[in-house]
Design a protein around this motif. Sequence first.
Motif, short mmCIF file in Angstrom:
data_model
loop_
_atom_site.label_atom_id
_atom_site.label_comp_id
_atom_site.label_asym_id
_atom_site.label_seq_id
_atom_site.Cartn_x
_atom_site.Cartn_y
_atom_site.Cartn_z
N ALA A 1 -0.80 44.90 133.19
CA ALA A 1 -1.51 46.02 132.56
C ALA A 1 -2.97 45.69 132.27
CB ALA A 1 -0.80 46.42 131.26
N GLY A 2 -3.39 44.45 132.60
CA GLY A 2 -4.78 44.07 132.39
C GLY A 2 -5.07 43.54 130.99
N ILE A 3 -4.02 43.19 130.27
CA ILE A 3 -4.16 42.65 128.92
C ILE A 3 -3.82 41.16 128.98
CG2 ILE A 3 -3.23 42.74 126.56
CD1 ILE A 3 -2.48 45.70 127.15
N ASP A 4 -4.64 40.35 128.30
CA ASP A 4 -4.31 38.93 128.24
C ASP A 4 -2.99 38.75 127.51
OD1 ASP A 4 -6.58 38.05 129.59
OD2 ASP A 4 -7.76 37.84 127.75
N PRO A 5 -1.98 38.23 128.17
CA PRO A 5 -0.70 38.06 127.48
C PRO A 5 -0.80 36.95 126.43
CG PRO A 5 -0.57 37.23 129.73
CD PRO A 5 -1.93 37.82 129.57
N PRO A 6 -0.20 37.16 125.29
CA PRO A 6 -0.28 36.16 124.24
C PRO A 6 0.61 34.96 124.53
CG PRO A 6 1.19 37.91 123.55
CD PRO A 6 0.59 38.34 124.88
N GLN A 7 0.23 33.82 123.99
CA GLN A 7 1.05 32.62 124.08
C GLN A 7 2.23 32.82 123.12
OE1 GLN A 7 0.06 30.29 126.24
NE2 GLN A 7 1.86 29.03 125.89
N LEU A 8 3.46 32.74 123.65
CA LEU A 8 4.63 33.02 122.83
C LEU A 8 5.51 31.79 122.58
CD1 LEU A 8 5.69 36.46 124.36
CD2 LEU A 8 4.38 36.03 122.27
N ASP A 9 5.04 30.62 122.99
CA ASP A 9 5.87 29.43 122.81
C ASP A 9 5.25 28.42 121.85
OD1 ASP A 9 3.85 28.52 124.46
OD2 ASP A 9 5.17 27.46 125.82
N GLU A 10 4.37 28.86 120.98
CA GLU A 10 3.70 27.96 120.04
C GLU A 10 4.22 28.20 118.62
OE1 GLU A 10 -0.44 28.73 120.80
OE2 GLU A 10 -0.45 27.27 122.42
N PHE A 11 5.51 27.97 118.44
CA PHE A 11 6.13 28.26 117.15
C PHE A 11 6.75 27.03 116.50
CE2 PHE A 11 9.61 29.71 114.44
CZ PHE A 11 8.96 30.65 113.64
N HIS A 12 7.58 26.32 117.20
CA HIS A 12 8.40 25.28 116.59
C HIS A 12 7.68 23.96 116.31
CE1 HIS A 12 12.07 27.64 116.76
NE2 HIS A 12 11.80 27.93 118.02
N LEU A 13 6.82 23.52 117.20
CA LEU A 13 6.19 22.21 117.05
C LEU A 13 4.94 22.27 116.18
CD1 LEU A 13 6.44 20.92 120.74
CD2 LEU A 13 8.00 20.47 118.81
N GLN A 14 4.77 21.28 115.32
CA GLN A 14 3.55 21.18 114.51
C GLN A 14 2.31 21.08 115.40
OE1 GLN A 14 3.02 21.40 111.27
NE2 GLN A 14 5.16 21.52 110.68
N TYR A 15 2.42 20.30 116.47
CA TYR A 15 1.29 20.00 117.33
C TYR A 15 0.60 21.25 117.85
CZ TYR A 15 -1.39 18.41 121.34
OH TYR A 15 -2.40 18.19 122.24
N MET A 16 1.37 22.23 118.27
CA MET A 16 0.74 23.41 118.88
C MET A 16 1.15 24.71 118.20
SD MET A 16 2.57 23.09 122.54
CE MET A 16 4.01 24.02 122.92
N ARG A 17 1.56 24.65 116.95
CA ARG A 17 1.98 25.86 116.26
C ARG A 17 0.80 26.83 116.10
NH1 ARG A 17 5.06 24.63 111.21
NH2 ARG A 17 6.64 24.17 112.77
N ALA A 18 1.02 28.05 116.50
CA ALA A 18 0.00 29.09 116.35
C ALA A 18 -0.26 29.33 114.87
CB ALA A 18 0.46 30.37 117.03
N PRO A 19 -1.51 29.53 114.49
CA PRO A 19 -1.80 29.80 113.07
C PRO A 19 -1.00 31.00 112.53
CG PRO A 19 -3.83 29.37 114.26
CD PRO A 19 -2.72 29.43 115.29
N THR A 20 -0.75 31.98 113.39
CA THR A 20 0.00 33.14 112.92
C THR A 20 1.46 32.82 112.64
OG1 THR A 20 0.45 33.78 115.22
CG2 THR A 20 -1.46 34.81 114.14
N ALA A 21 1.97 31.71 113.15
CA ALA A 21 3.37 31.32 112.91
C ALA A 21 3.54 30.66 111.56
CB ALA A 21 3.86 30.40 114.02
N ALA A 22 2.47 30.17 110.96
CA ALA A 22 2.58 29.42 109.72
C ALA A 22 3.28 30.22 108.62
CB ALA A 22 1.20 28.98 109.26
N ALA A 23 3.02 31.50 108.54
CA ALA A 23 3.63 32.34 107.49
C ALA A 23 5.14 32.39 107.62
CB ALA A 23 3.05 33.74 107.54
N TYR A 24 5.66 32.21 108.81
CA TYR A 24 7.11 32.26 109.04
C TYR A 24 7.80 30.98 108.56
CZ TYR A 24 6.32 36.47 111.69
OH TYR A 24 5.96 37.74 112.07
N PHE A 25 6.99 29.96 108.23
CA PHE A 25 7.55 28.70 107.75
C PHE A 25 7.32 28.52 106.25
CE2 PHE A 25 7.61 27.97 112.21
CZ PHE A 25 8.70 27.15 112.40
N ALA A 26 6.71 29.48 105.61
CA ALA A 26 6.49 29.39 104.16
C ALA A 26 7.85 29.45 103.44
CB ALA A 26 5.60 30.52 103.69
N ASP A 27 8.00 28.63 102.46
CA ASP A 27 9.26 28.60 101.71
C ASP A 27 9.26 29.58 100.57
OD1 ASP A 27 10.50 26.67 103.31
OD2 ASP A 27 9.44 25.08 102.26
#
Length: 172
Positions: free
Chosen positions: A146-172
Amino acid sequence: MRDPYLAMALNNAWANATLYSAISGMSDADFAAPRPGFLGSLKATLNHIHVIDLYYMDALEGGGVGRSLRDQDDIASVSALARAQADADLRLTRFCNALTPAILQETCLTDRPEGAVEEQVGSILLHIFQHQVHHRGQAHTMVADAGIDPPQLDEFHLQYMRAPTAAAYFAD
């Protein structure tokens, strides 16, 4: 480590939110436009993820609605489907948050064309996660088409490459 079922439910919620954010400005026509992939459009693919989530959550919760969930009309707009998927993701996350080893071993009935089939709760959850990953991968290609840059969807589990937007999902 957090319970892996809860972690996968949180990953699904994050990945879906990330994907929907990337396509949030897409018109209904572009959303429904033919794209390469098994189901042929983003609209069909993302509606399929949503309906199958509802189907399996119904089985896990003993709702009794079953296959009739597949009879509903597709949701036509990105924003409406994003809200519906977020609700389904929250439902799945809450279910996984309440899991115990005993619940994972329990069985529930899935409504199949041939009749009810008994499945183990843990197996259904693993299937939901795999199903979402599989079809989000197809949606990823459709987003690029569709001409849209697809987002990176595998940067969730590892600290090394965790997307900043994933951090909220790990808040206790």
